[in-house]
Scaffold this motif. Structure first.
Motif, PDB file in Angstrom:
ATOM      1  N   LYS A   3       2.612   8.602  13.048  1.00  0.00           N
ATOM      2  CA  LYS A   3       3.443   8.106  11.953  1.00  0.00           C
ATOM      3  C   LYS A   3       2.885   8.474  10.582  1.00  0.00           C
ATOM      4  CE  LYS A   3       6.340   5.767  14.592  1.00  0.00           C
ATOM      5  NZ  LYS A   3       7.779   6.121  14.689  1.00  0.00           N
ATOM      6  N   LEU A   4       1.692   9.064  10.552  1.00  0.00           N
ATOM      7  CA  LEU A   4       1.049   9.341   9.265  1.00  0.00           C
ATOM      8  C   LEU A   4       0.228  10.614   9.343  1.00  0.00           C
ATOM      9  CD1 LEU A   4       0.402   8.298   6.376  1.00  0.00           C
ATOM     10  CD2 LEU A   4      -1.598   7.165   7.370  1.00  0.00           C
ATOM     11  N   SER A   5       0.344  11.441   8.332  1.00  0.00           N
ATOM     12  CA  SER A   5      -0.443  12.669   8.229  1.00  0.00           C
ATOM     13  C   SER A   5      -1.355  12.554   7.016  1.00  0.00           C
ATOM     14  CB  SER A   5       0.482  13.881   8.082  1.00  0.00           C
ATOM     15  OG  SER A   5      -0.267  15.055   7.858  1.00  0.00           O
ATOM     16  N   LEU A   6      -2.663  12.688   7.237  1.00  0.00           N
ATOM     17  CA  LEU A   6      -3.633  12.621   6.150  1.00  0.00           C
ATOM     18  C   LEU A   6      -4.212  14.007   5.892  1.00  0.00           C
ATOM     19  CD1 LEU A   6      -5.617   9.351   6.951  1.00  0.00           C
ATOM     20  CD2 LEU A   6      -3.725   9.661   5.360  1.00  0.00           C
ATOM     21  N   GLY A   7      -4.239  14.385   4.630  1.00  0.00           N
ATOM     22  CA  GLY A   7      -4.817  15.670   4.243  1.00  0.00           C
ATOM     23  C   GLY A   7      -5.620  15.506   2.965  1.00  0.00           C
ATOM     24  N   LYS A   8      -6.194  16.581   2.467  1.00  0.00           N
ATOM     25  CA  LYS A   8      -7.064  16.503   1.302  1.00  0.00           C
ATOM     26  C   LYS A   8      -6.300  16.146   0.032  1.00  0.00           C
ATOM     27  CE  LYS A   8     -10.708  18.864   0.744  1.00  0.00           C
ATOM     28  NZ  LYS A   8     -11.707  19.884   0.453  1.00  0.00           N
ATOM     29  N   LYS A   9      -4.969  16.267   0.058  1.00  0.00           N
ATOM     30  CA  LYS A   9      -4.171  15.916  -1.114  1.00  0.00           C
ATOM     31  C   LYS A   9      -3.580  14.511  -1.008  1.00  0.00           C
ATOM     32  CE  LYS A   9      -2.949  20.647  -2.420  1.00  0.00           C
ATOM     33  NZ  LYS A   9      -1.848  21.599  -2.739  1.00  0.00           N
ATOM     34  N   THR A  10      -3.985  13.770   0.013  1.00  0.00           N
ATOM     35  CA  THR A  10      -3.473  12.411   0.181  1.00  0.00           C
ATOM     36  C   THR A  10      -4.039  11.483  -0.898  1.00  0.00           C
ATOM     37  OG1 THR A  10      -3.239  12.695   2.568  1.00  0.00           O
ATOM     38  CG2 THR A  10      -3.341  10.441   1.738  1.00  0.00           C
ATOM     39  N   VAL A  11      -3.158  10.690  -1.507  1.00  0.00           N
ATOM     40  CA  VAL A  11      -3.553   9.724  -2.531  1.00  0.00           C
ATOM     41  C   VAL A  11      -3.056   8.341  -2.098  1.00  0.00           C
ATOM     42  CG1 VAL A  11      -3.421   9.082  -4.962  1.00  0.00           C
ATOM     43  CG2 VAL A  11      -3.360  11.493  -4.318  1.00  0.00           C
ATOM     44  N   ILE A  12      -3.920   7.335  -2.250  1.00  0.00           N
ATOM     45  CA  ILE A  12      -3.589   5.972  -1.834  1.00  0.00           C
ATOM     46  C   ILE A  12      -3.691   5.039  -3.039  1.00  0.00           C
ATOM     47  CG2 ILE A  12      -4.151   4.098  -0.241  1.00  0.00           C
ATOM     48  CD1 ILE A  12      -5.505   6.159   1.558  1.00  0.00           C
ATOM     49  N   GLN A  13      -2.745   4.127  -3.150  1.00  0.00           N
ATOM     50  CA  GLN A  13      -2.735   3.161  -4.245  1.00  0.00           C
ATOM     51  C   GLN A  13      -2.086   1.869  -3.768  1.00  0.00           C
ATOM     52  OE1 GLN A  13      -0.159   4.027  -7.721  1.00  0.00           O
ATOM     53  NE2 GLN A  13      -1.891   3.506  -9.037  1.00  0.00           N
ATOM     54  N   ALA A  14      -2.432   0.772  -4.404  1.00  0.00           N
ATOM     55  CA  ALA A  14      -1.774  -0.504  -4.114  1.00  0.00           C
ATOM     56  C   ALA A  14      -0.943  -0.927  -5.311  1.00  0.00           C
ATOM     57  CB  ALA A  14      -2.803  -1.579  -3.797  1.00  0.00           C
ATOM     58  N   MET A  15       0.190  -1.539  -5.028  1.00  0.00           N
ATOM     59  CA  MET A  15       0.978  -2.141  -6.099  1.00  0.00           C
ATOM     60  C   MET A  15       1.356  -3.557  -5.678  1.00  0.00           C
ATOM     61  SD  MET A  15       4.813  -0.492  -5.932  1.00  0.00           S
ATOM     62  CE  MET A  15       5.818  -0.545  -4.425  1.00  0.00           C
ATOM     63  N   ILE A  16       1.741  -4.362  -6.643  1.00  0.00           N
ATOM     64  CA  ILE A  16       2.158  -5.730  -6.370  1.00  0.00           C
ATOM     65  C   ILE A  16       3.609  -5.877  -6.811  1.00  0.00           C
ATOM     66  CG2 ILE A  16       1.778  -8.165  -6.897  1.00  0.00           C
ATOM     67  CD1 ILE A  16      -1.167  -7.379  -7.413  1.00  0.00           C
ATOM     68  N   LEU A  27       0.851  -1.187   0.000  1.00  0.00           N
ATOM     69  CA  LEU A  27       0.000   0.000   0.000  1.00  0.00           C
ATOM     70  C   LEU A  27       0.891   1.242   0.000  1.00  0.00           C
ATOM     71  CD1 LEU A  27      -3.106   0.531   0.116  1.00  0.00           C
ATOM     72  CD2 LEU A  27      -2.752   1.164   2.508  1.00  0.00           C
ATOM     73  N   ILE A  28       0.627   2.135  -0.941  1.00  0.00           N
ATOM     74  CA  ILE A  28       1.366   3.390  -1.043  1.00  0.00           C
ATOM     75  C   ILE A  28       0.449   4.520  -0.591  1.00  0.00           C
ATOM     76  CG2 ILE A  28       2.722   4.890  -2.549  1.00  0.00           C
ATOM     77  CD1 ILE A  28       2.669   2.560  -4.603  1.00  0.00           C
ATOM     78  N   ILE A  29       0.902   5.301   0.367  1.00  0.00           N
ATOM     79  CA  ILE A  29       0.141   6.471   0.821  1.00  0.00           C
ATOM     80  C   ILE A  29       1.006   7.695   0.588  1.00  0.00           C
ATOM     81  CG2 ILE A  29      -1.040   7.590   2.739  1.00  0.00           C
ATOM     82  CD1 ILE A  29      -1.498   4.892   3.986  1.00  0.00           C
ATOM     83  N   LYS A  30       0.569   8.545  -0.334  1.00  0.00           N
ATOM     84  CA  LYS A  30       1.325   9.750  -0.667  1.00  0.00           C
ATOM     85  C   LYS A  30       0.622  10.968  -0.086  1.00  0.00           C
ATOM     86  CE  LYS A  30       3.174  12.498  -4.481  1.00  0.00           C
ATOM     87  NZ  LYS A  30       3.231  12.673  -5.952  1.00  0.00           N
ATOM     88  N   SER A  31       1.263  11.608   0.857  1.00  0.00           N
ATOM     89  CA  SER A  31       0.762  12.843   1.445  1.00  0.00           C
ATOM     90  C   SER A  31       1.867  13.873   1.325  1.00  0.00           C
ATOM     91  CB  SER A  31       0.353  12.613   2.902  1.00  0.00           C
ATOM     92  OG  SER A  31      -0.285  13.753   3.430  1.00  0.00           O
ATOM     93  N   LYS A  32       2.484  14.250   2.426  1.00  0.00           N
ATOM     94  CA  LYS A  32       3.641  15.131   2.338  1.00  0.00           C
ATOM     95  C   LYS A  32       4.838  14.376   1.765  1.00  0.00           C
ATOM     96  CE  LYS A  32       2.177  18.041   6.197  1.00  0.00           C
ATOM     97  NZ  LYS A  32       2.506  18.544   7.569  1.00  0.00           N
ATOM     98  N   ASP A  33       4.875  13.074   2.014  1.00  0.00           N
ATOM     99  CA  ASP A  33       5.867  12.211   1.410  1.00  0.00           C
ATOM    100  C   ASP A  33       5.209  10.866   1.126  1.00  0.00           C
ATOM    101  OD1 ASP A  33       5.524  11.212   3.932  1.00  0.00           O
ATOM    102  OD2 ASP A  33       7.539  11.688   4.644  1.00  0.00           O
ATOM    103  N   CYS A  34       5.949   9.922   0.591  1.00  0.00           N
ATOM    104  CA  CYS A  34       5.404   8.607   0.274  1.00  0.00           C
ATOM    105  C   CYS A  34       5.762   7.605   1.364  1.00  0.00           C
ATOM    106  CB  CYS A  34       5.951   8.114  -1.074  1.00  0.00           C
ATOM    107  SG  CYS A  34       4.908   8.529  -2.480  1.00  0.00           S
ATOM    108  N   LYS A  35       4.763   6.865   1.820  1.00  0.00           N
ATOM    109  CA  LYS A  35       4.995   5.805   2.788  1.00  0.00           C
ATOM    110  C   LYS A  35       4.498   4.489   2.186  1.00  0.00           C
ATOM    111  CE  LYS A  35       4.805   8.699   6.938  1.00  0.00           C
ATOM    112  NZ  LYS A  35       6.234   8.494   7.296  1.00  0.00           N
ATOM    113  N   TYR A  36       5.209   3.402   2.510  1.00  0.00           N
ATOM    114  CA  TYR A  36       4.907   2.096   1.958  1.00  0.00           C
ATOM    115  C   TYR A  36       4.597   1.121   3.092  1.00  0.00           C
ATOM    116  CZ  TYR A  36       7.148   4.105  -2.164  1.00  0.00           C
ATOM    117  OH  TYR A  36       7.481   4.917  -3.220  1.00  0.00           O
ATOM    118  N   TYR A  37       3.517   0.352   2.918  1.00  0.00           N
ATOM    119  CA  TYR A  37       3.113  -0.615   3.933  1.00  0.00           C
ATOM    120  C   TYR A  37       2.893  -1.968   3.257  1.00  0.00           C
ATOM    121  CZ  TYR A  37       2.289   3.628   6.618  1.00  0.00           C
ATOM    122  OH  TYR A  37       2.433   4.847   7.249  1.00  0.00           O
TER     123      TYR A  37
END
Length: 283
Positions: free
Chosen positions: A90-103, A65-75
């Protein structure tokens, strides 16, 4: 990184718009809850490729799981369905946060037995080997809706015996509200009763999308290119736009509103019909 634009990869890639697979589908769905200390994400991915799902089950590939807000975090996730608990510090969520999954592959993978690939690859897929650590799929993206009171609620319902009609559809700032004159109209006492209210949901979506079209274009008869929309004026409109974007809808017109509802509502009319037929057959 978040992958949103088409790019040339040296090997087949599973996305919702990929030509590499016969039936390309990688849909990510997330329900977000929170408590005092944590964000709790319930994650569900729908993949069309049985080959890739088998790789994940065998731990030869892993969903990330990729969460991109102020920076990119991977889970790193355990499978295509999992729950992720992230401390708020450990995580900041804002209106510009984008979430995506990769394999990503966990070892070198041969595509020789990948029967999900487009026929174009039949003659040389035995030569395709994806090395460990490479990405072989990207899901749709999900935009976090910020600090709305009801960030993931599109509909709400209430009972008001004083209304002059049996039901009333109201467009609130954040939701589509279905107002019933009586409790009985919600079918809460019947099995699968919620499906019997699907026609009301359909009516609500029609009204909301028509209002959306009128609001964001001066000439509704010409339709609305969603990419031309500037600033969104309400949380409800933002939810509708995200729904349409998630289904890759580019144009909203007076003529295609019913088609758009079909795409964003997960076949609610078919579910209604199946429920009614089931009741008539005694099920």
């Amino acid at each position: 990184m978040i992958y949103t634009k088409r790019a040339n990869f040296p090997f087949p890639l599973l996305t919702n718009t990929s030509d590499d697979y016969k039936k390309p589908k990688f849909d990510l769905d997330i329900e977000l809850e929170e408590n005092t200390n944590e964000f709790i994400l319930s994650i569900n991915a729908d993949l069309s490729s049985t080959f890739i799902k088998k790789l994940i089950r065998e731990k030869r590939a892993q969903m990330v799981l990729i969460i991109k807000s102020k920076d990119c975090k991977y889970y790193y996730l355990e499978g295509i369905r999992s729950t992720l608990r992230i401390p708020k510090n450990k995580l900041s969520l804002g209106k510009k946060t984008v979430i995506q999954a990769m394999i990503r592959t966990s070892e070198d993978i041969s595509f020789a037995e990948n029967e999900d690939l487009n026929e174009f690859f039949d003659d040389y897929k035995s030569e395709i080997v994806i090395h460990k650590g490479n990405s072989i799929g990207f899901s749709n993206t999900i935009n976090y809706l910020g600090q709305q009171k009801k960030p993931y609620e599109l509909f709400e319902k209430k009972v008001d015996k004083t209304i002059d009609s049996d039901i009333k559809i109201e467009l609130d700032h954040e939701t589509i509200r279905i107002v019933y004159k009586s409790e009985e109209m919600q079918f809460n006492d019947l099995a699968q009763g919620s499906n019997l209210t699907n026609p009301y949901i359909y009516m609500g979506l029609q009204k909301a999308l028509f209002a959306f079209l009128i609001k964001y274009t001066q000439r509704p008869e010409d339709g609305l290119e969603l990419c031309d929309i500037g600033e969104i004026s309400s949380p409800l409109d933002e939810k509708l736009l995200l729904l349409m974007n998630s289904k890759r809808i580019d144009l909203l017109t007076l003529e295609n509103i019913d088609e758009v509802i079909h795409l964003i509502s997960d076949n609610i009319i078919k579910k209604y019909v199946d429920t009614v037929r089931g009741l008539s057959n005694g099920n």
